[in-house]
Design a protein around this motif. Structure first.
Motif, PDB file in Angstrom:
ATOM      1  N   ALA A  59      37.888  49.989  37.201  1.00  0.00           N
ATOM      2  CA  ALA A  59      38.876  49.031  36.720  1.00  0.00           C
ATOM      3  C   ALA A  59      38.422  47.627  37.116  1.00  0.00           C
ATOM      4  N   VAL A  60      38.605  46.663  36.224  1.00  0.00           N
ATOM      5  CA  VAL A  60      38.115  45.300  36.443  1.00  0.00           C
ATOM      6  C   VAL A  60      39.286  44.327  36.408  1.00  0.00           C
ATOM      7  N   VAL A  61      39.311  43.488  37.418  1.00  0.00           N
ATOM      8  CA  VAL A  61      40.277  42.378  37.453  1.00  0.00           C
ATOM      9  C   VAL A  61      39.473  41.085  37.298  1.00  0.00           C
ATOM     10  N   ASP A  62      39.422  40.577  36.076  1.00  0.00           N
ATOM     11  CA  ASP A  62      38.641  39.368  35.775  1.00  0.00           C
ATOM     12  C   ASP A  62      39.583  38.167  35.778  1.00  0.00           C
ATOM     13  N   GLN A  63      39.625  37.495  36.909  1.00  0.00           N
ATOM     14  CA  GLN A  63      40.485  36.322  37.029  1.00  0.00           C
ATOM     15  C   GLN A  63      39.777  35.036  36.607  1.00  0.00           C
ATOM     16  N   ASP A  64      38.485  35.119  36.336  1.00  0.00           N
ATOM     17  CA  ASP A  64      37.721  33.924  35.957  1.00  0.00           C
ATOM     18  C   ASP A  64      37.690  33.738  34.447  1.00  0.00           C
ATOM     19  N   GLU A  81      26.381  53.927  34.927  1.00  0.00           N
ATOM     20  CA  GLU A  81      26.768  54.269  36.284  1.00  0.00           C
ATOM     21  C   GLU A  81      28.285  54.156  36.425  1.00  0.00           C
ATOM     22  N   PHE A  82      28.876  53.160  35.759  1.00  0.00           N
ATOM     23  CA  PHE A  82      30.319  52.948  35.780  1.00  0.00           C
ATOM     24  C   PHE A  82      30.839  52.942  34.342  1.00  0.00           C
ATOM     25  N   THR A  83      32.052  53.457  34.168  1.00  0.00           N
ATOM     26  CA  THR A  83      32.723  53.447  32.876  1.00  0.00           C
ATOM     27  C   THR A  83      34.008  52.633  33.006  1.00  0.00           C
ATOM     28  N   LEU A  84      34.150  51.645  32.161  1.00  0.00           N
ATOM     29  CA  LEU A  84      35.309  50.768  32.227  1.00  0.00           C
ATOM     30  C   LEU A  84      36.541  51.503  31.699  1.00  0.00           C
ATOM     31  N   VAL A  85      37.576  51.625  32.531  1.00  0.00           N
ATOM     32  CA  VAL A  85      38.799  52.317  32.125  1.00  0.00           C
ATOM     33  C   VAL A  85      39.991  51.369  32.022  1.00  0.00           C
ATOM     34  N   GLN A  86      39.903  50.203  32.658  1.00  0.00           N
ATOM     35  CA  GLN A  86      41.018  49.264  32.590  1.00  0.00           C
ATOM     36  C   GLN A  86      40.505  47.874  32.928  1.00  0.00           C
ATOM     37  N   GLU A  87      40.920  46.868  32.135  1.00  0.00           N
ATOM     38  CA  GLU A  87      40.486  45.493  32.375  1.00  0.00           C
ATOM     39  C   GLU A  87      41.668  44.560  32.194  1.00  0.00           C
ATOM     40  N   GLY A  88      41.835  43.635  33.109  1.00  0.00           N
ATOM     41  CA  GLY A  88      42.929  42.683  33.019  1.00  0.00           C
ATOM     42  C   GLY A  88      42.793  41.629  34.095  1.00  0.00           C
ATOM     43  N   THR A  89      43.848  40.902  34.307  1.00  0.00           N
ATOM     44  CA  THR A  89      43.844  39.835  35.311  1.00  0.00           C
ATOM     45  C   THR A  89      44.828  40.113  36.439  1.00  0.00           C
ATOM     46  N   SER A  90      45.510  41.235  36.373  1.00  0.00           N
ATOM     47  CA  SER A  90      46.525  41.544  37.375  1.00  0.00           C
ATOM     48  C   SER A  90      45.973  42.540  38.393  1.00  0.00           C
ATOM     49  N   PRO A  91      45.827  42.177  39.659  1.00  0.00           N
ATOM     50  CA  PRO A  91      45.355  43.118  40.673  1.00  0.00           C
ATOM     51  C   PRO A  91      46.300  44.309  40.845  1.00  0.00           C
ATOM     52  N   GLU A  92      47.598  44.113  40.621  1.00  0.00           N
ATOM     53  CA  GLU A  92      48.561  45.196  40.797  1.00  0.00           C
ATOM     54  C   GLU A  92      48.304  46.321  39.805  1.00  0.00           C
ATOM     55  N   ASP A  93      47.976  45.964  38.544  1.00  0.00           N
ATOM     56  CA  ASP A  93      47.691  46.999  37.547  1.00  0.00           C
ATOM     57  C   ASP A  93      46.449  47.800  37.926  1.00  0.00           C
ATOM     58  N   ALA A  94      45.419  47.108  38.401  1.00  0.00           N
ATOM     59  CA  ALA A  94      44.199  47.804  38.782  1.00  0.00           C
ATOM     60  C   ALA A  94      44.424  48.719  39.985  1.00  0.00           C
ATOM     61  N   LEU A  95      45.168  48.245  40.971  1.00  0.00           N
ATOM     62  CA  LEU A  95      45.461  49.078  42.138  1.00  0.00           C
ATOM     63  C   LEU A  95      46.317  50.284  41.765  1.00  0.00           C
TER      64      LEU A  95
END
Length: 378
Positions: A59-64, A81-95
């Protein structure tokens, strides 16, 4: 006179072996147990058991939200090596994805990443699910390698890093790609051969006691040694055929190489099979019952061959009492022989300690089984 006695002994032994071959031909289940099951289990275990970890959920939290941050994410997922399953700007969603087990790691790209990259002081945060220690360790190692590779692409142009005082160049021998199959298949072969060799001998001889045919043998002039050797010879031949099948399937399906001496491999397999067949014979002599023989054969072959042979767990990592106990397990020495011949290219000069240990175990099992195998009915 001695030659005539030897011929009579040989003829009686071969007659016993022929009788056992007829039993095997009439009971096709024995051939399935001896030949088909090891190959089937090798394929299933070889594909099913793997320490290789890839396609880790990220999961990626891209705040930039910059070109550099998006390029970094692509760099992480491009190698599979890694598969993207979730991307957003909210750390709470990723956690939340991490807590649910939907992601193994969370990559946090902070605000200002692109400017920090240009100045050479960028920082990233990686949160890893440590519930599975092996997966977490591999995720950290893979992420560190990817970040190091990305630093050369995203680092400030024209800036050269100072050379380290020591330079280490690492080269992995014998299994450079780190494939689990090359490590597991030799251990699987030893594990499967141990189970099958003990089971088929323990069951077939115990069946003789249950059916009363052993009493009929005692009424003939056939001696103890002739009965034992005659009964073991067909199963020894089947066992050697098992070895050929397992090694062939391992080389064909899993690309396991054969780099060492085939003669040493054959000698180690012969000694190992004699020892395990002798163990099965001893179990059948002691129990004289197929149900009890099955239980004892399973207890003395399955768990020791899996846990104390180095098949899965390194012997050096075991507690001292278990390390001492493992010296009595023949699968430990056969696993070492297989890995030495197949992967390291070893010969007799490197593997003679394992061969000596297998010889001692085989001699001990046959001697104890012969001592308990008496021509009398209790």
């Amino acid at each position: 006179m001695a030659a005539s006695s030897f011929r009579r002994t040989l003829n009686r032994t071969l007659a016993m072996a022929g009788k056992e071959v007829q039993h095997i031909r009439r009971d096709i289940r024995t051939l399935y147990l001896a030949l088909a099951m090891p190959v089937l289990m090798l394929v299933l275990f070889g594909f099913g058991i793997s320490f290789d970890v890839d396609h880790l959920e990220l999961a990626v939290v891209d705040q930039d939200r910059s070109t550099a941050s998006r390029e970094l994410v692509r760099h992480f997922t491009a190698s599979n090596e890694f598969t993207l399953v979730q991307e957003g700007t909210s750390p709470e969603d990723a956690l939340r994805e991490l807590r649910r087990g939907h992601a193994v790691a969370v990559l946090v790209v902070p605000t200002g990443f692109s400017q920090d990259v240009g100045s050479g002081g960028a920082q990233l945060q990686l949160l890893v699910d440590g519930a599975d220690g092996n997966t977490a360790t591999q995720a950290l190692a893979k992420a560190q390698a990817l970040v190091q590779a990305a630093s050369a692409r995203f680092g400030p142009p024209g800036v050269s890093l100072p050379a380290p005082p020591l330079e280490v160049r690492i080269r992995t021998l014998f299994n450079p790609t780190g494939r689990s199959a090359l490590y597991l298949v030799p251990g699987l072969a030893s594990y499967l051969l141990a189970i099958v060799a003990v089971l088929i001998t323990a069951l077939t001889v115990a069946r003789e006691w249950e059916r009363g045919s052993m009493e009929q043998l005692f009424a003939t002039p056939v001696g103890r040694l002739e009965i034992v050797v005659g009964k073991l010879l067909p199963y020894l031949g089947i066992g050697l055929l098992q070895v050929l099948l397992v090694i062939t399937v391992g080389a064909w399906v899993f690309d396991v190489p054969v780099r060492g001496s085939l003669g040493v491999l054959g000698l180690g397999a012969l000694l190992f099979l004699i020892g395990m067949l002798g163990q099965g014979l001893l179990i059948s002599v002691v129990t004289r019952n197929q149900v009890v023989a099955t239980q004892m054969a399973t207890m003395t072959s399955v768990l020791p061959s899996m846990l104390l042979s180095g098949f899965i767990f390194p012997i050096e990592n075991l507690p001292l009492p278990l390390r001492l106990l493992s010296t009595l397990i023949p699968a430990r020495y056969f696993v070492g022989t297989l890995r030495g011949v197949l992967l390291r290219g070893n010969g007799f000069a490197e593997l003679w300690p394992q061969l000596v240990a297998l010889t001692l175990f085989a001699a001990l099992m046959l001697a104890v089984a012969m001592g308990r195998f008496q021509r009398r009915l209790d």
